[in-house]
Design a protein around this motif. Sequence first.
Motif, short mmCIF file in Angstrom:
data_model
loop_
_atom_site.label_atom_id
_atom_site.label_comp_id
_atom_site.label_asym_id
_atom_site.label_seq_id
_atom_site.Cartn_x
_atom_site.Cartn_y
_atom_site.Cartn_z
N PHE A 186 0.81 -0.96 0.25
CA PHE A 186 -0.05 0.05 -0.05
C PHE A 186 0.86 1.12 -0.12
O PHE A 186 1.87 1.29 0.10
CB PHE A 186 -0.65 0.32 1.48
N ASP A 187 0.62 2.95 -0.59
CA ASP A 187 1.21 3.67 -0.06
C ASP A 187 0.87 4.06 1.04
O ASP A 187 0.48 3.28 1.73
CB ASP A 187 0.76 4.54 -1.03
N GLY A 188 1.03 5.29 1.50
CA GLY A 188 0.62 6.00 3.41
C GLY A 188 -0.18 5.99 3.79
O GLY A 188 -0.40 6.10 4.57
N ASP A 189 -1.25 6.42 2.93
CA ASP A 189 -2.66 6.64 3.30
C ASP A 189 -3.42 5.47 2.53
O ASP A 189 -5.01 5.74 2.72
CB ASP A 189 -3.26 8.07 2.70
N ALA A 190 -2.42 4.82 1.77
CA ALA A 190 -3.85 3.43 1.19
C ALA A 190 -4.78 3.81 0.29
O ALA A 190 -5.97 3.03 0.08
CB ALA A 190 -4.13 2.18 2.88
N ASP A 191 -3.82 4.81 -0.59
CA ASP A 191 -5.33 4.32 -2.08
C ASP A 191 -4.43 4.29 -3.15
O ASP A 191 -4.92 4.33 -3.98
CB ASP A 191 -5.94 6.06 -1.98
N ARG A 192 -3.69 3.29 -2.70
CA ARG A 192 -2.65 2.71 -4.27
C ARG A 192 -2.10 1.31 -3.60
O ARG A 192 -2.45 0.73 -2.58
CB ARG A 192 -1.06 3.42 -4.42
N ILE A 193 -2.93 0.42 -3.90
CA ILE A 193 -1.58 -0.90 -4.46
C ILE A 193 -0.48 -1.36 -5.81
O ILE A 193 -1.10 -1.07 -6.53
CB ILE A 193 -3.07 -2.18 -3.96
#
Length: 529
Positions: free
Chosen positions: A275-282
């Motif tokens: 995930f990225d830091g704010d969990a909008d990418r994977i």
Amino acid sequence: MDSEALRKFSALHPRPAGLTLHYGTAGFRSAAQQLDHVVFRMGLLAALRSKAVTATIGIMVTASHNPEEDNGVKLVDPLGEMLHPSWEEYATQLANAEEQELQKVITEICQKAAVNLHKDASVFIGRDTRPSSKKLSQSVIDGIQVLGGQYHDYGLVTTPQLHYMVCCQNTQGQYGKATLEGYYEKLSKAFMELIKQSHCSGEFQRHLKIDCANGVGALKLSEMKPYFPQEVLIHIYNDGTKEKLNHLCGADFVKVHQKPPGGLDMKPNERCCSFDGDADRIVYYYKDTAGHFHLIDGDKIATLISIFLKELLAKVKQNFKMAVVQTAYANGNSTRYLQETLKVPVHCVKTGVKHLHHKAQEFDVGVYFEANGHGTVLFSKAAETKIRQLVTEEKDNEKREAAKMLENMIDLINQTVGDAVSDMLVIEAILALKGLSVQQWDALYTDLPNRLLKVQVADRRVIDTTDAERRALTPPGLQEKIDALVKKYKLSRAFVRPSGTEDVVRIYAEADTQENADALAHEVSLAVF
Ligand code: NG1
Ligand code: ZN
């Protein structure tokens, strides 16, 4: 407007002299200590926007995959979309106004956007785990209160969770309950329903290692775990208890460096994701038995989802229009596979989620992903209604079962914005239902070797682009130089564009071999100066 309160509070959130910031593709981003006045003023703007549209507006304090020392802020519109482009300019004006001009700028915005200041305002607030985020979100509250707005502070949430809350609130619960429990229940129920239909057996398949970038995704995934039965075997790494946010880990690190994150031991053929830091990418990845690393990026995620949805759409026979939306960064072989093998229309738009989202809304089923792993699927209201109707009324078993799967996909996908948790569950469900291993998924097509570079120039805005950023209009002569360089290589493509989130120009190149992609990117970078 209470001018006295505005004066008093804006003095508490002073703007550093000479600092100019722009509301870009991801809102404002900068070093955290430069942002206090910006978030205060975005609190003001969120209240104004709420009064303008008579709906709840979201405001998220995060700088996503940027280093921990940075921070940022972005507004969320009523249905969970990004802030309407016409207001981005107001955001920039408000953020850069001199303190004594603030009231005037607010009045101007009210005039231009027909805002009635006497109306109520309601704002939902969320933040990531950066050490600076809590204090900044307090400043947001000051801004909202100066304009007499109400707020609900959700505290630590992923960016997509905040988008979801805003959408739920403004659709009177039709999209779900505007609580974290509501989010966990909706997603876990849809996921369990879907995998019930899987004939794939064996525990091995279900193991998944997740690198949470030492961010908020780890907290929220842990909260969600009890909603799943024991056979869902997710293992959380980089949970933020030991290391720094985004440091040598996370989706952006893995995509950019094309290597595994630190803090996660990968055995051959194990399915892993970041995930990225704010969990909008994977992004997904694995290491083969020879030790080679394989990245499965947003393009391949879009492809997997498209294959699955296309099969189901064929079974329900409704002539729904489906398309995939990409940006210029999509790997050329993904576009080729989607168009030529899968025969799905593909559209290319400018970088930035709002552009992808907007284009995807034109279809019954619009799949959009950025190569970096930000994406989701949008279903038109008409398609959703028809699918739900087929589930209850259709007599033909196969058709009804397909509709049921589509219905669960609709509920599992966070349609407001790309969501790492939701996307991960979608992918896990599809792999289980299709009995696909991570290697089989990866083998759908082979990525063309590519290179993404960034260079610092005196003024990145001298580069103006067209054709979904694939061609440079200015400075004069640049595109001709790029064209000549591209001609030297096979299967090649290259473009440059100014970044919307960093003070850099990005260069992308693709070619038949990694050496050629690297060489082409390097040569184009020299042409930019
Ligand atoms: P910029 O900095 O404009 O290239 C980056 C990403 C976008 C998008 C935004 C928002 C690349 C090449 N660019 O934009 O795709 O995700 O950040 O976070 O990945
Ligand atoms: Zn992000």
